[in-house]
Design a protein around this motif. Structure first.
Motif, PDB file in Angstrom:
ATOM      1  N   ASP A 100      -8.391  -9.326 -39.655  1.00  0.00           N
ATOM      2  CA  ASP A 100      -8.545  -7.880 -39.614  1.00  0.00           C
ATOM      3  C   ASP A 100      -8.732  -7.372 -41.038  1.00  0.00           C
ATOM      4  O   ASP A 100      -7.894  -7.610 -41.910  1.00  0.00           O
ATOM      5  N   ARG A 101      -9.812  -6.635 -41.272  1.00  0.00           N
ATOM      6  CA  ARG A 101     -10.162  -6.271 -42.653  1.00  0.00           C
ATOM      7  C   ARG A 101      -9.141  -5.322 -43.289  1.00  0.00           C
ATOM      8  O   ARG A 101      -9.033  -5.244 -44.512  1.00  0.00           O
TER       9      ARG A 101
ATOM     10  N   GLN B 272      -5.378  -8.312 -47.603  1.00  0.00           N
ATOM     11  CA  GLN B 272      -4.757  -7.602 -48.720  1.00  0.00           C
ATOM     12  C   GLN B 272      -4.372  -8.534 -49.870  1.00  0.00           C
ATOM     13  O   GLN B 272      -4.386  -8.133 -51.031  1.00  0.00           O
ATOM     14  N   GLU B 273      -4.029  -9.784 -49.562  1.00  0.00           N
ATOM     15  CA  GLU B 273      -3.571 -10.707 -50.597  1.00  0.00           C
ATOM     16  C   GLU B 273      -4.649 -11.721 -50.991  1.00  0.00           C
ATOM     17  O   GLU B 273      -4.341 -12.728 -51.634  1.00  0.00           O
ATOM     18  N   LEU B 274      -5.921 -11.467 -50.615  1.00  0.00           N
ATOM     19  CA  LEU B 274      -6.961 -12.463 -50.838  1.00  0.00           C
ATOM     20  C   LEU B 274      -7.187 -12.746 -52.323  1.00  0.00           C
ATOM     21  O   LEU B 274      -7.316 -13.904 -52.733  1.00  0.00           O
ATOM     22  N   GLU B 275      -7.263 -11.707 -53.146  1.00  0.00           N
ATOM     23  CA  GLU B 275      -7.483 -11.913 -54.580  1.00  0.00           C
ATOM     24  C   GLU B 275      -6.364 -12.763 -55.176  1.00  0.00           C
ATOM     25  O   GLU B 275      -6.610 -13.661 -55.993  1.00  0.00           O
ATOM     26  N   THR B 276      -5.128 -12.495 -54.753  1.00  0.00           N
ATOM     27  CA  THR B 276      -3.989 -13.290 -55.231  1.00  0.00           C
ATOM     28  C   THR B 276      -4.117 -14.737 -54.785  1.00  0.00           C
ATOM     29  O   THR B 276      -3.838 -15.674 -55.553  1.00  0.00           O
ATOM     30  N   SER B 277      -4.579 -14.953 -53.535  1.00  0.00           N
ATOM     31  CA  SER B 277      -4.742 -16.316 -53.015  1.00  0.00           C
ATOM     32  C   SER B 277      -5.812 -17.077 -53.803  1.00  0.00           C
ATOM     33  O   SER B 277      -5.660 -18.278 -54.068  1.00  0.00           O
ATOM     34  N   ILE B 278      -6.883 -16.399 -54.173  1.00  0.00           N
ATOM     35  CA  ILE B 278      -7.943 -17.047 -54.959  1.00  0.00           C
ATOM     36  C   ILE B 278      -7.392 -17.510 -56.310  1.00  0.00           C
ATOM     37  O   ILE B 278      -7.642 -18.639 -56.746  1.00  0.00           O
ATOM     38  N   GLN B 279      -6.622 -16.648 -56.965  1.00  0.00           N
ATOM     39  CA  GLN B 279      -6.046 -17.013 -58.254  1.00  0.00           C
ATOM     40  C   GLN B 279      -5.055 -18.161 -58.112  1.00  0.00           C
ATOM     41  O   GLN B 279      -5.008 -19.067 -58.956  1.00  0.00           O
ATOM     42  N   ARG B 280      -4.273 -18.152 -57.055  1.00  0.00           N
ATOM     43  CA  ARG B 280      -3.320 -19.240 -56.816  1.00  0.00           C
ATOM     44  C   ARG B 280      -4.046 -20.557 -56.583  1.00  0.00           C
ATOM     45  O   ARG B 280      -3.635 -21.610 -57.093  1.00  0.00           O
ATOM     46  N   ALA B 281      -5.136 -20.514 -55.810  1.00  0.00           N
ATOM     47  CA  ALA B 281      -5.903 -21.732 -55.528  1.00  0.00           C
ATOM     48  C   ALA B 281      -6.511 -22.291 -56.812  1.00  0.00           C
ATOM     49  O   ALA B 281      -6.479 -23.508 -57.055  1.00  0.00           O
TER      50      ALA B 281
ATOM     51  N   ARG C 273      -0.801 -14.152 -43.825  1.00  0.00           N
ATOM     52  CA  ARG C 273      -0.792 -13.170 -42.745  1.00  0.00           C
ATOM     53  C   ARG C 273      -1.444 -13.795 -41.507  1.00  0.00           C
ATOM     54  O   ARG C 273      -1.057 -14.863 -41.076  1.00  0.00           O
ATOM     55  N   ASN C 274      -2.477 -13.159 -40.984  1.00  0.00           N
ATOM     56  CA  ASN C 274      -3.145 -13.711 -39.799  1.00  0.00           C
ATOM     57  C   ASN C 274      -4.530 -14.257 -40.119  1.00  0.00           C
ATOM     58  O   ASN C 274      -5.351 -14.420 -39.214  1.00  0.00           O
TER      59      ASN C 274
END
Length: 500
Positions: free
Chosen positions: A216-217, A222-231, A196-197
């Motif tokens: 922007d909170r 919104q996808e941060l948890e998914t990004s952590i798991q992907r990383a 996103r941004n």
């Protein structure tokens, strides 16, 4: 009172557009602030002590031709309006004004500014000067920024210059056995989080990978948890190591950057096995060791111990897992110079110049270049002992100004600065021209005078506000300093206001 209203109005109605970075009580203080921080907008009163608003605006226009200026004043004479227009003032708001008129003026200013997130310096005819202190020299922030290839981009500079940002979170990634050394892998990790941004700053601290994510909170996280798991999955597949993670809550203030990191690290340790916690603590010890090396280099520069510098610099550059140490070391050298000589703008300009040169060198050539820069800075400081003493006294005075309300002693400050009581006492007397106790008392009495002049507080309450709980001792000290008792001073001040 009016400064408070303006600050509240701007923060309430334009939190994403403007950030207040300073306040001043007269024109000369506005100009002093303008030398330390570049504002996009200045709100000025025409009638100010020492230097009036028109003269202040004229000098600001010479120094910062692109800055916007708004006059808020009760002076409606044509001569003032004409002069303001000649100076290119954006708007001229007459007192008394209402919220709608102020909002109209601010909307007009927004249309003239090129950047959405703007700095503001407020200057009113009355009120105490306030200079906000940011993390520009905070070691933690410096390293985070300097670890990023694009550390000088607009968002990173925003982090340097502001006290408040859009929402951000901290993410800590920690491998179970060894550091993630590949720059390519690190860039991929950074890309995974930039959805996103979201804007990411990534820093490697020994074996730890630290990210700060800004956005922007409501929308961007919104996808941060998914990004952590992907990383974590990506790094596990690429390195064969299990990766543990920690995540902080939301923050907005750069002063809380370290707090956000500590929260994320604490969360990681809560879910990690004991073996990883031990590994994490060992990594922290390595970071502390590098911090001690940095302190030794700073001391050698400030005390002009030229012969010690090559070995200290080489040892620091050769430290295992010390990522891109030459860049931060160059910064550290120039910030040491700025701290002691007080020429921050000059030091930053020299740092940026030499950073471009440093990036062209490798290996021993890079070391030789840093040796040369450190030696030149040490020479520029002159007699190391004298400058080091000035530096100590500056820190002591800063401590007094920040903690005069508390029960502070010279021994406490000496312990904080890691010097002996006798050395600091002698330095203070020699440099400040007075004793520590006399300076502390003067600071407290000046603040007491200010409180008596601007608040309805009682004598006992003012005494407590300035760190003296005993009313008798406070009254005695006040009379000795000002020549009149607190009660007489309050009566004289009240009479003076009635006559004016």
């Amino acid at each position: 009172m009016e400064r408070t209203y303006l600050s509240s109005f701007i923060q309430k109605n334009y939190p994403q557009d403007f950030q207040i970075i300073g306040e001043a009580r007269d024109g000369s203080e506005v100009l002093e602030l303008s030398e330390k921080m570049q504002a996009d907008l200045y709100l000025l009163d025409i009638h100010m002590p020492k230097l009036d608003g028109l003269e202040t605006a004229e000098q600001l226009r010479e120094r910062q031709p692109h800055a916007s200026i708004l006059f808020i004043t009760s002076y409606a004479e044509f001569a003032y309006v004409k002069k303001a227009l000649q100076l290119g003032v954006v708007d001229y708001l007459l007192k008394p004004y209402d919220d709608a008129e102020l909002q109209e003026a601010m909307e007009k200013i927004l249309g003239t500014l090129n950047t959405k997130q703007s700095n503001i310096t407020l200057a009113k005819g009355e009120g105490e000067a306030t200079q906000l202190t940011f993390l520009k020299h905070h070691q933690f922030l410096d390293k985070v920024l300097l670890d990023n290839e694009n550390w000088h981009n607009p968002h990173a500079l925003l982090l340097y210059q502001r006290g408040r940002l859009d929402a951000y979170k901290s993410v800590v990634l920690f491998p179970c056995s060894k550091a993630i050394a590949s720059d390519k892998l690190l860039q991929i990790i950074k890309g995974i989080f930039c959805k996103r941004n979201l804007h990411a700053l990534l820093s490697v601290r020994g074996e730890e990978v630290l990210l700060f994510l800004f956005g922007d909170r409501v929308r961007d996280f919104q996808e941060l948890e998914t990004s952590i798991q992907r990383a974590r999955s990506f790094l596990r597949d690429e390195t064969g190591m299990e990766i543990f993670s920690g995540l902080s809550s939301f923050y907005t203030d750069t002063h809380s950057l370290l707090e956000a990191y500590e929260e994320a690290a604490s969360f990681l340790l809560q879910i990690a096995p004991p073996s990883l916690a031990s590994h994490f603590n060992e990594n922290q010890k390595g970071l502390e060791q590098r911090y001690l090396q940095e302190k030794q280099i700073v001391h050698a520069i400030s005390a002009r111990k030229d012969q010690e510098l090559p070995a200290l610099i080489n040892g620091y550059l050769e430290t295992e897992d010390n990522k891109d140490p030459d860049r931060y070391l160059l910064f550290l050298i120039y910030m040491t110079r700025a701290e002691i000589l007080g020429k921050e703008a000059e030091a930053e300009k020299a740092f940026l110049r030499d950073l471009s040169s440093l990036e062209k060198f490798e290996g021993s050539t890079s070391q030789d270049f840093l040796h040369s820069v450190a030696f030149d800075v040490a020479q520029a400081l002159g007699e190391g002992g004298a400058y080091h003493n000035v530096h100590l006294v500056r820190k002591t005075i800063r401590f007094i100004q920040q903690h005069y309300k508390d029960k502070i002693t010279l021994q406490e400050i000496a312990d904080t600065l890691e010097v002996s009581y006798s050395h600091l006492s002698k330095c203070f007397k020699r440099v400040a021209g007075t004793s520590f106790n006399a300076f502390l008392l003067e600071t407290r009495m000046e603040e007491a005078i200010h409180l008596f002049s601007s608040t309805p507080l009682s004598i006992a309450e003012v005494g407590k506000q300035v760190g003296i709980d005993d009313p008798y001792y406070f009254s005695k000290s006040f009379k000795k300093y000002s020549g009149v008792s607190p009660r007489e001073f309050v009566a004289m001040h009240a009479l003076s206001r009635e006559n004016s």
